[in-house]
Enzyme design. Structure first.
Site, mmCIF file in Angstrom:
data_model
loop_
_atom_site.group_PDB
_atom_site.id
_atom_site.type_symbol
_atom_site.label_atom_id
_atom_site.label_comp_id
_atom_site.label_asym_id
_atom_site.label_seq_id
_atom_site.Cartn_x
_atom_site.Cartn_y
_atom_site.Cartn_z
ATOM 1 N N ASP A 31 41.702 6.529 25.279
ATOM 2 C CA ASP A 31 40.823 6.216 26.402
ATOM 3 C C ASP A 31 41.075 7.235 27.518
ATOM 4 O O ASP A 31 42.070 7.136 28.237
ATOM 5 C CB ASP A 31 41.105 4.796 26.924
ATOM 6 C CG ASP A 31 40.178 4.459 28.078
ATOM 7 O OD1 ASP A 31 38.955 4.429 27.854
ATOM 8 O OD2 ASP A 31 40.661 4.273 29.211
ATOM 9 N N TYR B 97 41.585 10.949 35.532
ATOM 10 C CA TYR B 97 43.010 10.823 35.210
ATOM 11 C C TYR B 97 43.717 12.185 35.284
ATOM 12 O O TYR B 97 44.944 12.258 35.176
ATOM 13 C CB TYR B 97 43.220 10.188 33.827
ATOM 14 C CG TYR B 97 42.590 8.812 33.655
ATOM 15 C CD1 TYR B 97 42.255 8.023 34.757
ATOM 16 C CD2 TYR B 97 42.333 8.294 32.393
ATOM 17 C CE1 TYR B 97 41.665 6.779 34.595
ATOM 18 C CE2 TYR B 97 41.750 7.038 32.217
ATOM 19 C CZ TYR B 97 41.406 6.295 33.329
ATOM 20 O OH TYR B 97 40.822 5.056 33.150
ATOM 21 N N LYS C 58 34.898 9.564 30.743
ATOM 22 C CA LYS C 58 34.099 8.832 31.741
ATOM 23 C C LYS C 58 33.676 9.774 32.860
ATOM 24 O O LYS C 58 34.468 10.640 33.267
ATOM 25 C CB LYS C 58 34.935 7.704 32.363
ATOM 26 C CG LYS C 58 35.656 6.817 31.368
ATOM 27 C CD LYS C 58 36.395 5.669 32.023
ATOM 28 C CE LYS C 58 37.263 4.936 31.025
ATOM 29 N NZ LYS C 58 38.598 5.508 30.834
ATOM 30 N N HIS D 206 32.131 5.379 34.843
ATOM 31 C CA HIS D 206 33.445 4.793 35.148
ATOM 32 C C HIS D 206 33.327 3.592 36.113
ATOM 33 O O HIS D 206 33.946 2.550 35.923
ATOM 34 C CB HIS D 206 34.339 5.885 35.745
ATOM 35 C CG HIS D 206 35.801 5.630 35.600
ATOM 36 N ND1 HIS D 206 36.726 6.626 35.447
ATOM 37 C CD2 HIS D 206 36.517 4.480 35.588
ATOM 38 C CE1 HIS D 206 37.927 6.111 35.343
ATOM 39 N NE2 HIS D 206 37.822 4.803 35.433
HETATM 40 N N1 LIG Z 1 37.783 1.678 33.313
HETATM 41 C C1 LIG Z 1 38.611 1.566 34.303
HETATM 42 O O1 LIG Z 1 38.217 1.522 35.480
HETATM 43 C C2 LIG Z 1 40.104 1.463 34.038
HETATM 44 C C3 LIG Z 1 40.933 0.938 35.055
HETATM 45 C C4 LIG Z 1 42.304 0.852 34.780
HETATM 46 C C5 LIG Z 1 42.799 1.259 33.559
HETATM 47 N N2 LIG Z 1 41.961 1.783 32.601
HETATM 48 C C6 LIG Z 1 42.489 2.231 31.274
HETATM 49 O O2 LIG Z 1 43.312 1.195 30.750
HETATM 50 C C7 LIG Z 1 44.590 1.730 30.404
HETATM 51 C C8 LIG Z 1 45.647 0.650 30.486
HETATM 52 O O3 LIG Z 1 45.758 0.105 31.784
HETATM 53 P P1 LIG Z 1 47.086 0.294 32.654
HETATM 54 O O4 LIG Z 1 47.753 1.542 32.232
HETATM 55 O O5 LIG Z 1 46.716 0.157 34.073
HETATM 56 O O6 LIG Z 1 47.931 -1.012 32.337
HETATM 57 P P2 LIG Z 1 48.710 -1.656 31.103
HETATM 58 O O7 LIG Z 1 48.384 -0.967 29.844
HETATM 59 O O8 LIG Z 1 48.473 -3.112 31.241
HETATM 60 O O9 LIG Z 1 50.232 -1.404 31.516
HETATM 61 C C9 LIG Z 1 50.885 -0.213 31.196
HETATM 62 C C10 LIG Z 1 52.383 -0.344 31.515
HETATM 63 O O10 LIG Z 1 52.922 -1.470 30.816
HETATM 64 C C11 LIG Z 1 54.240 -1.204 30.380
HETATM 65 N N3 LIG Z 1 54.280 -1.361 28.905
HETATM 66 C C12 LIG Z 1 53.478 -0.764 27.977
HETATM 67 N N4 LIG Z 1 53.802 -1.165 26.731
HETATM 68 C C13 LIG Z 1 54.845 -2.033 26.870
HETATM 69 C C14 LIG Z 1 55.622 -2.774 25.945
HETATM 70 N N5 LIG Z 1 55.392 -2.732 24.630
HETATM 71 N N6 LIG Z 1 56.623 -3.536 26.443
HETATM 72 C C15 LIG Z 1 56.863 -3.611 27.772
HETATM 73 N N7 LIG Z 1 56.141 -2.935 28.703
HETATM 74 C C16 LIG Z 1 55.144 -2.152 28.251
HETATM 75 C C17 LIG Z 1 54.573 0.221 30.797
HETATM 76 O O11 LIG Z 1 55.311 0.130 32.011
HETATM 77 P P3 LIG Z 1 56.555 1.144 32.264
HETATM 78 O O12 LIG Z 1 55.973 2.503 32.175
HETATM 79 O O13 LIG Z 1 56.989 0.764 33.629
HETATM 80 O O14 LIG Z 1 57.531 0.855 31.144
HETATM 81 C C18 LIG Z 1 53.206 0.840 31.050
HETATM 82 O O15 LIG Z 1 53.255 1.848 32.022
HETATM 83 C C19 LIG Z 1 44.754 2.902 31.377
HETATM 84 O O16 LIG Z 1 45.769 3.793 30.978
HETATM 85 C C20 LIG Z 1 43.361 3.484 31.349
HETATM 86 O O17 LIG Z 1 43.169 4.278 30.183
HETATM 87 C C21 LIG Z 1 40.615 1.858 32.816
#
Ligand SMILES: NC(=O)c1ccc[n+]([C@@H]2O[C@H](COP(=O)([O-])OP(=O)(O)OC[C@H]3O[C@@H](n4cnc5c(N)ncnc54)[C@H](OP(=O)(O)O)[C@@H]3O)[C@@H](O)[C@H]2O)c1
Length: 326
Positions: free
Chosen positions: A53, A58, A87, A118
């Site tokens: 994604d 980013y 996006k 986006h």
């Molecule tokens: N369309 C949009 O507007 C939008 C908005 C937000 C996000 N996104 C997309 O969604 C993706 C995911 O969202 P996000 O990165 O905000 O949040 P997330 O995936 O809910 O959280 C990521 C964090 O969770 C922790 N983690 C990951 N795997 C783990 C595991 N197996 N065990 C324990 N902790 C774990 C890590 O923290 P630590 O690094 O501290 O270990 C990581 O940095 C983004 O990277 C992006 O591609 C899209």
């Protein structure tokens, strides 16, 4: 090489393309560098990830492109076996082709599998800004302006530069106004989704219109930027319902969040630069499913806790971030 994971569930889009149910998120939350993220992309593909994604905002598509070029060249994976998204960012709604061509050049691809608007507003902020930043040029949602942007995506689709189109950060009210006007219907909807914010109505609406929901922040985004933090937010991986199910299976609460998402019918895109985490996030969808009773218990984890409130996109005169979600 570490283990290679196969048999990850998939969804078939309304374009008939097949999309894996788990992809690697690539937003570093202002915490992880493009080098760290592109190294994780490389490791994740070698471990079996077939979906990424991406997004221009980013600020790492060029580094990810270097990794893709190398892995295609050395035969680790074929382009046609990857599902890669990008996006258009909010400041490029009037020049979508230019934005898409830049993403393709950075990613070193001839096409992306899915290209999103986006955010449904042309409102933007400087990368890394704080939560109180406001841009005086910001405007409320406009169907006409959104459709002008969408028609530019439709042209990219006609030209074969993008294989499917997606919307992101929408609401039922906005979707119901724009869907009848689309010549090319969206194939996917990216929406915030985790146990404490399930968006059941939006999820059902997408499914009933043959649009696959892709849930972001699936783990409750514990590393999200400061501007997206608020004292009333809850931590999904600490919720009693999630911890209870994790204890029953002797697994990490993160694993529960991902199993729940995929078993519910979402594509999920957890982010991690840590090998053990990203491997576990993919592998868990291939084994030890949650029971119906556990899925029901997790329904009760809903707390209406939106994490990405988008307050930096508010327009002059708007006072409450909830106005973005009407
Ligand atoms: N369309 C949009 O507007 C939008 C908005 C937000 C996000 N996104 C997309 O969604 C993706 C995911 O969202 P996000 O990165 O905000 O949040 P997330 O995936 O809910 O959280 C990521 C964090 O969770 C922790 N983690 C990951 N795997 C783990 C595991 N197996 N065990 C324990 N902790 C774990 C890590 O923290 P630590 O690094 O501290 O270990 C990581 O940095 C983004 O990277 C992006 O591609 C899209």
């Amino acid at each position: 090489m570490s283990e290679f994971i196969t048999n990850v569930p998939t969804y078939t889009l309304n374009t008939r393309a097949v999309m894996p149910a788990v992809g690697l998120g690539t937003f570093g939350s202002d915490k992880y560098s493009p080098e760290q993220i592109s190294a994780a992309v490389s490791g994740a593909i070698k471990a079996g990830y077939r979906m990424l994604d991406c997004a221009s905002v980013y600020q790492n598509e060029d580094m990810i492109g270097n990794v893709l070029e190398e892995l295609f060249k050395d035969g680790t994976v074929k382009r046609e076996d990857m599902f890669i998204t990008s996006k258009v960012w909010n400041d490029q709604h009037r020049e979508v082709r230019k934005a898409c061509v830049k993403s393709l050049r950075d990613l070193k691809l001839n096409y992306v599998d899915l290209y999103f608007v986006h955010w449904p507003f042309p409102n933007y902020h400087a990368p890394g800004c704080d939560g109180d930043s406001r841009n005086p040029d910001s405007k409320p949602f406009s169907v006409d302006e959104f459709m002008d942007t969408w028609h530019q995506l439709e042209e990219l689709h006609d030209a074969g530069l993008v294989k499917a189109l997606g919307m992101s950060n929408m609401t039922v009210s906005k979707l119901s106004r724009v869907l009848p006007l689309c010549r090319v219907k969206p194939a996917a909807l990216e929406m915030e989704c985790h146990p404490s914010f399930q968006q059941q109505e939006l999820f059902d609406y997408a499914k009933s219109h043959d649009i696959v929901p892709i849930g972001f922040c699936p783990l409750g985004s514990p590393s999200r930027p400061e501007r997206d933090r608020c004292s009333t937010d809850v931590a999904d991986m600490e919720l009693a319902e999630v911890v209870t199910v994790a204890n029953w299976h002797n697994i990490h609460p993160a694993t529960v969040c991902i199993k729940w998402a995929v078993q519910r019918g979402l594509c999920t895109i957890p982010f991690s630069v840590k090998e053990s985490q990203y491997i576990s996030n993919l592998k868990c969808t291939t084994e030890d499913p949650l029971t119906e009773e556990e899925m029901d218990l997790l329904k009760g984890a809903e707390r209406n806790c939106r994490l990405v409130k988008g307050q930096v996109f508010l327009w002059p005169g708007a006072t409450d971030w909830k106005q973005l979600w009407e």
